[in-house]
Design an enzyme around this catalytic site. Structure first.
Site, PDB file in Angstrom:
ATOM      1  N   LYS A 197       0.795  -1.234   0.000  1.00  0.00           N
ATOM      2  CA  LYS A 197       0.000   0.000   0.000  1.00  0.00           C
ATOM      3  C   LYS A 197       0.828   1.284   0.000  1.00  0.00           C
ATOM      4  O   LYS A 197       0.392   2.308  -0.509  1.00  0.00           O
ATOM      5  CB  LYS A 197      -0.961  -0.013   1.183  1.00  0.00           C
TER       6      LYS A 197
ATOM      7  N   GLU B 235      -9.668   6.475   3.749  1.00  0.00           N
ATOM      8  CA  GLU B 235     -10.539   5.499   4.388  1.00  0.00           C
ATOM      9  C   GLU B 235      -9.685   4.293   4.740  1.00  0.00           C
ATOM     10  O   GLU B 235      -8.662   4.055   4.102  1.00  0.00           O
ATOM     11  CB  GLU B 235     -11.646   5.072   3.428  1.00  0.00           C
TER      12      GLU B 235
ATOM     13  N   SER C 206       1.721  -9.786  -1.004  1.00  0.00           N
ATOM     14  CA  SER C 206       1.290  -8.393  -0.845  1.00  0.00           C
ATOM     15  C   SER C 206       1.556  -7.798   0.532  1.00  0.00           C
ATOM     16  O   SER C 206       1.725  -6.587   0.645  1.00  0.00           O
ATOM     17  CB  SER C 206      -0.190  -8.267  -1.197  1.00  0.00           C
TER      18      SER C 206
HETATM   19  C1  LIG Z   1      -5.185  -4.065   1.448  1.00  0.00           C
HETATM   20  C2  LIG Z   1      -4.514  -5.335   1.164  1.00  0.00           C
HETATM   21  C3  LIG Z   1      -4.926  -6.183   0.107  1.00  0.00           C
HETATM   22  C4  LIG Z   1      -6.151  -5.935  -0.730  1.00  0.00           C
HETATM   23  O1  LIG Z   1      -6.118  -4.779  -1.498  1.00  0.00           O
HETATM   24  P1  LIG Z   1      -5.856  -4.814  -3.055  1.00  0.00           P
HETATM   25  O2  LIG Z   1      -6.199  -3.436  -3.488  1.00  0.00           O
HETATM   26  O3  LIG Z   1      -6.768  -5.851  -3.655  1.00  0.00           O
HETATM   27  O4  LIG Z   1      -4.439  -5.154  -3.264  1.00  0.00           O
HETATM   28  C5  LIG Z   1      -4.193  -7.323  -0.132  1.00  0.00           C
HETATM   29  N1  LIG Z   1      -3.111  -7.648   0.618  1.00  0.00           N
HETATM   30  C6  LIG Z   1      -2.704  -6.864   1.635  1.00  0.00           C
HETATM   31  C7  LIG Z   1      -1.524  -7.283   2.423  1.00  0.00           C
HETATM   32  C8  LIG Z   1      -3.386  -5.694   1.943  1.00  0.00           C
HETATM   33  O5  LIG Z   1      -2.963  -4.934   2.976  1.00  0.00           O
END
Ligand SMILES: *Cc1c(COP(=O)(O)O)cnc(C)c1O
Length: 399
Positions: free
Chosen positions: A92, A114, A381
């Site tokens: 993020k 948000e 992610s």
């Molecule tokens: C917020 C988040 C997501 C989901 O958001 P996307 O916009 O679909 O990437 C996925 N993995 C992690 C670790 C997150 O913090």
């Protein structure tokens, strides 16, 4: 910059999806944002500051790492794109750094955001502090209760956290409040939207800020393994980490792109956040896309073990990629994600976020069919430290 991106069109449409469904008062701000963003992307000074901040503050480039023991269990060769190693623990920060830099360029001293689980709120608060911006984060009070540590992290980073006591008191309600705030203070405030959602130019802009994930992965994979991977896998909430990985490979039809949505307790239970299987088109939070709604067009409650995937709308570009057959979508259930969470932790020494565990679950389920020599890149992610309490709670319950 992202010159190969053929969409959206000038009005922000990805085929029938996307666009702008907002009150009149926001149209000017969105126009201003669109043109300032275009100017920034052709300004070497902006690109330079963005690259330097991503490197020194956020920790880019992130490694691409072969996961040998996880590969053994999955039955194919698995490479992890380690976005979990970034500052604040997930992909993020790529987006919040970019948008806070834009806010500075636009002369806006205040940002709002948000947040659901709090990850986007923390990433926004960190970037705002870095650039000296005032920061207010909207969070449903149910989410604030469940993610108390992230509330405290945001406050320590200098942000004001406003708890929203409306609707289901979760992410969807926090977005409503953030949009309301933006309407009233649009002159001095930029809205740092957290995924590839919302009105144009957000889905395009957020995608572009995450595109670096796939660009790095492509170069790293060629150097480490040679050629191109066979499959890319990422979890899909709004869809930002997935689009960030996929985009640099969209011209390569033979690289499969798999997005994994939250199957929750299973599709038949109705308790999930899988938008693709129902393929129901609607408008939510300023964009037309696939949404989970009832027969009267009311947005349904969603469920996922991971707060980051627990959202009723899919990013409009994913809806378009799915229709075009340019990416494919699948689901993983809560239980499969939990199993994958434990597998990666024990086999590789990495606690993945529960969101990420959905992508890993797909690999554990489908890897054998891909074959031993298949080369799969998973977007890791985020890290799972934030999820330890939830995992313990669920494991305790299910034995
Ligand atoms: C917020 C988040 C997501 C989901 O958001 P996307 O916009 O679909 O990437 C996925 N993995 C992690 C670790 C997150 O913090």
């Amino acid at each position: 910059m992202s010159g190969s991106a053929a969409w959206p069109d000038a009005t922000g449409h990805f085929g029938p999806y996307g666009g702008r469904f907002v009150p009149e008062t926001l149209v000017h701000a969105l126009d201003q944002l669109t043109s300032e963003y275009a100017r920034a992307r052709s300004d070497p000074a902006f690109e330079q500051e963005l690259a330097a901040t991503l490197r020194d503050f956020a920790g880019r480039p992130t490694p691409l790492q072969l996961a040998p023991r996880f590969s053994e269990q999955a039955g194919c060769r698995v490479f992890l794109k380690r976005e979990d190693l970034l500052h604040t623990g997930a992909h993020k920060i790529n987006n919040t750094v970019g948008q806070c830099l834009l806010a500075c360029r636009m002369g806006k001293p205040r940002v709002i955001a948000e947040t659901g689980a709090g990850q986007h709120g923390v990433a926004t608060a960190a970037a705002a502090a870095r650039f000296g911006l005032e920061c207010t984060v909207y969070m449903g009070c149910e989410d604030a209760r469940r993610q108390h540590l992230n509330v405290e992290r945001m406050k320590l980073l200098g942000a004001e956290v406003r708890e929203v006591d409306a609707g289901s008191r979760t992410l969807k309600d926090a977005i409503n409040e953030a949009l309301r705030d933006w309407v009233t203070r649009v002159r001095d405030t930029h809205y740092v939207l957290g995924s590839v959602l919302g009105p144009h130019p957000f889905p395009m802009m957020v995608r572009d800020f995450h595109r670096v994930i796939g660009e790095e992965a492509r170069t790293q994979f060629a150097a480490q393994a040679g050629g191109l991977p066979d499959v890319l896998v990422a979890c899909v909430g709004g869809g930002s980490n997935a689009i960030g990985l996929f985009h640099a490979f969209l011209g390569d039809a033979r690289v499969r792109k798999v997005g994994v949505e939250a199957g929750g307790l299973g599709l038949a239970s109705g308790k999930h956040a899988a938008r693709i299987p129902e393929h129901s088109v609607g408008v939510l939070h300023g964009t037309r896309t696939l949404v989970l709604q009832d027969d009267h067009g009311m947005i349904r409650e969603t469920h996922s073990i991971s707060a980051g995937l627990d959202y009723p709308a899919l990013g409009p570009e994913h809806a378009w990629l799915a229709d075009q057959g340019l990416a494919e979508y699948s689901i993983a259930t809560d239980q499969e994600a939990l199993d994958a969470f434990q597998a990666l932790s024990r086999l590789e020494g990495i606690l993945p976020a529960l969101e990420t565990a959905h992508a890993l679950a797909w690999v554990l389920r489908e890897g054998g069919k891909l074959g031993r020599d298949a080369r799969v890149v998973v977007n890791l992610s985020g890290r799972g430290d934030k999820d330890v309490n939830e995992v313990l709670r669920v494991l305790g319950k299910t034995g």
